[in-house]
Enzyme design. Structure first.
Site, PDB file in Angstrom:
ATOM      1  N   GLY A 160       0.861  -1.194   0.000  1.00  0.00           N
ATOM      2  CA  GLY A 160       0.000   0.000   0.000  1.00  0.00           C
ATOM      3  C   GLY A 160       0.884   1.227   0.000  1.00  0.00           C
ATOM      4  O   GLY A 160       2.018   1.190  -0.480  1.00  0.00           O
ATOM      5  N   HIS A 177       5.485   2.004  19.251  1.00  0.00           N
ATOM      6  CA  HIS A 177       4.516   2.428  18.225  1.00  0.00           C
ATOM      7  C   HIS A 177       4.686   3.923  17.901  1.00  0.00           C
ATOM      8  O   HIS A 177       3.774   4.731  18.146  1.00  0.00           O
ATOM      9  CB  HIS A 177       3.082   2.129  18.673  1.00  0.00           C
ATOM     10  CG  HIS A 177       2.136   1.970  17.512  1.00  0.00           C
ATOM     11  ND1 HIS A 177       1.032   1.169  17.534  1.00  0.00           N
ATOM     12  CD2 HIS A 177       2.137   2.544  16.278  1.00  0.00           C
ATOM     13  CE1 HIS A 177       0.390   1.247  16.383  1.00  0.00           C
ATOM     14  NE2 HIS A 177       1.046   2.090  15.595  1.00  0.00           N
ATOM     15  N   GLU A 200      -0.086  -3.798  23.401  1.00  0.00           N
ATOM     16  CA  GLU A 200       0.631  -2.533  23.536  1.00  0.00           C
ATOM     17  C   GLU A 200       0.080  -1.799  24.753  1.00  0.00           C
ATOM     18  O   GLU A 200      -1.140  -1.656  24.833  1.00  0.00           O
ATOM     19  CB  GLU A 200       0.459  -1.666  22.287  1.00  0.00           C
ATOM     20  CG  GLU A 200       1.174  -2.261  21.094  1.00  0.00           C
ATOM     21  CD  GLU A 200       1.083  -1.401  19.837  1.00  0.00           C
ATOM     22  OE1 GLU A 200       0.596  -0.260  19.936  1.00  0.00           O
ATOM     23  OE2 GLU A 200       1.499  -1.873  18.780  1.00  0.00           O
ATOM     24  N   SER A 221       3.071  -2.288  11.201  1.00  0.00           N
ATOM     25  CA  SER A 221       1.628  -2.226  10.928  1.00  0.00           C
ATOM     26  C   SER A 221       0.819  -2.481  12.197  1.00  0.00           C
ATOM     27  O   SER A 221       0.463  -1.518  12.885  1.00  0.00           O
ATOM     28  CB  SER A 221       1.256  -3.180   9.801  1.00  0.00           C
ATOM     29  OG  SER A 221       1.713  -4.480  10.100  1.00  0.00           O
ATOM     30  N   ARG A 222       0.584  -3.734  12.536  1.00  0.00           N
ATOM     31  CA  ARG A 222      -0.091  -4.059  13.791  1.00  0.00           C
ATOM     32  C   ARG A 222       0.536  -5.341  14.339  1.00  0.00           C
ATOM     33  O   ARG A 222       0.813  -6.280  13.588  1.00  0.00           O
ATOM     34  CB  ARG A 222      -1.595  -4.270  13.582  1.00  0.00           C
ATOM     35  CG  ARG A 222      -2.372  -2.989  13.294  1.00  0.00           C
ATOM     36  CD  ARG A 222      -2.410  -2.027  14.482  1.00  0.00           C
ATOM     37  NE  ARG A 222      -3.134  -0.792  14.204  1.00  0.00           N
ATOM     38  CZ  ARG A 222      -2.577   0.332  13.750  1.00  0.00           C
ATOM     39  NH1 ARG A 222      -1.281   0.398  13.525  1.00  0.00           N
ATOM     40  NH2 ARG A 222      -3.328   1.412  13.547  1.00  0.00           N
TER      41      ARG A 222
HETATM   42  C1  DGY Z   1      -1.351   4.227  12.164  1.00  0.00           C
HETATM   43  O1  DGY Z   1      -1.575   5.445  12.170  1.00  0.00           O
HETATM   44  O2  DGY Z   1      -2.248   3.393  12.034  1.00  0.00           O
HETATM   45  C2  DGY Z   1       0.024   3.694  12.247  1.00  0.00           C
HETATM   46  O3  DGY Z   1       0.114   2.734  13.222  1.00  0.00           O
HETATM   47  C3  DGY Z   1       1.106   4.727  12.285  1.00  0.00           C
HETATM   48  O4  DGY Z   1       2.242   4.233  12.864  1.00  0.00           O
END
Ligand code: DGY
Length: 324
Positions: free
Chosen positions: A156, A284, A265, A235-236
């Site tokens: 992306g 993060h 987290e 990402s996650r």
């Molecule tokens: C978001 O904004 O979703 C991202 O985690 C940026 O780091």
């Protein structure tokens, strides 16, 4: 009566000023801590619109209780904290902040790639704790980046930007996974995940978290990676099976990992990952530049203004946007 906007954490002021000059009554959680779920639900109840953080759980119960909301504007590009299906059903538009944080997050991914493969964190710890006795010919060795293969999982916006950086600065070959071929200037080729895992020297995850991508990287994928592979996640956390990653790093089945995101987290300080020398963990901070956070503040506010006025949000989260 003025429309009431509640912002769940204190953000950079540009967006707040924009909302006030648009005539809204704005209040901000200035406690310097996240609100509990119950506190958040009640705040939502007395507001017309919310700016939420990626750590706020906006689930079915929350949305049903707060179905009067005119718009929810998430201060993040990822919206896995929000039940989008329920929000759409209740006709609550959901905004997010793509594009403005692409550069910042790609920079963190690149920084983690270099730090992880060149052992920055363990070398820094060694220098700080008195283990730096003399210049050493064979300690702290890592793998260079030039000419290596970078595998992007989910090409992306952020993945594309990282690919561009690595292609131009390090002449890396780019391969990627995505739902469709992506036009790009790097001759990057689309492969399946199995091939990406076996071919890549560096693997960077940029796919949104959905039911399909949860635990996408587990034992099978980690075992398929090269022993010299470096895995990056901005990402996650839930996209990686963290127990499997811990094992792969402990057994040195892969060389290193750089994580800006974890499960949960914050990751508890006693977590085993913190005891390993070949993993670098950040709290993060992907979008944490002044430039990105300022632009996010403005975009989040613009989404609120549009939502309250009943017009199309500048950045509206459609279900199809959740695909990489
Ligand atoms: C978001 O904004 O979703 C991202 O985690 C940026 O780091």
């Amino acid at each position: 009566m003025k429309n009431k906007v509640f912002i769940t954490r204190s953000i950079l002021p540009a967006g707040i000023e924009l909302l006030r000059s648009a005539g809204f009554e704005v209040s901000v959680n200035d406690l310097d801590r996240a609100l509990s779920y119950e506190e958040l639900k009640e705040k939502g109840h007395s507001a017309d619109a919310l700016i939420t953080m990626l750590s706020d759980r906006i689930d079915e119960e929350f949305l049903t209780y707060n179905s009067h909301l005119k718009v929810i504007s998430n201060y993040a590009v990822g919206t896995n904290n929000i039940n989008i299906t329920k929000a759409h059903e209740l006709k609550i538009p959901i905004g997010n902040t793509p594009d403005v944080l692409t550069e910042a997050t790609a920079e963190v991914a690149l920084g983690l790639m270099i730090s992880a493969t060149r052992n920055f964190f363990s070398a820094n710890a060694c220098a700080q704790n008195g283990e730096w006795i003399d210049w050493h010919p064979t300690k702290h060795l890592g793998h260079g980046l030039r000419g290596k293969t970078l595998g992007i999982v989910g090409l992306g916006r952020i993945g594309m930007r990282l690919a561009e950086m690595c292609s131009s600065a390090f002449k890396m070959k780019i391969i990627y996974t995505a739902n469709s071929d992506k036009i790009n200037s790097m001759s990057a080729t689309r492969v399946d995940l199995a091939e990406l895992c076996t071919q890549s020297d560096f693997i960077s995850l940029h796919t949104p978290l959905t039911d399909k991508t949860r635990n996408l990287i587990g034992k099978k994928e980690l075992n398929a990676m090269k022993k010299s592979a470096v895995l990056i996640n901005t990402s996650r956390g839930e996209i990686i099976n963290q127990e499997d990653l811990f094992f792969a790093l402990q057994e040195k089945n892969i060389f290193a990992a750089g994580l800006d995101v974890t499960t949960p987290e914050p990751l508890p300080v006693e977590h085993g990952l913190f005891k390993l020398k070949n993993v670098m963990i950040l709290p993060h901070i992907g979008s944490a530049t002044y430039e990105a956070r300022n632009a996010m503040s403005i975009l989040a506010a613009e989404n609120i203004i549009a939502g309250i006025n009943g017009s199309e949000l500048k950045s509206w989260v459609d279900k199809k946007d959740l695909l990489p």
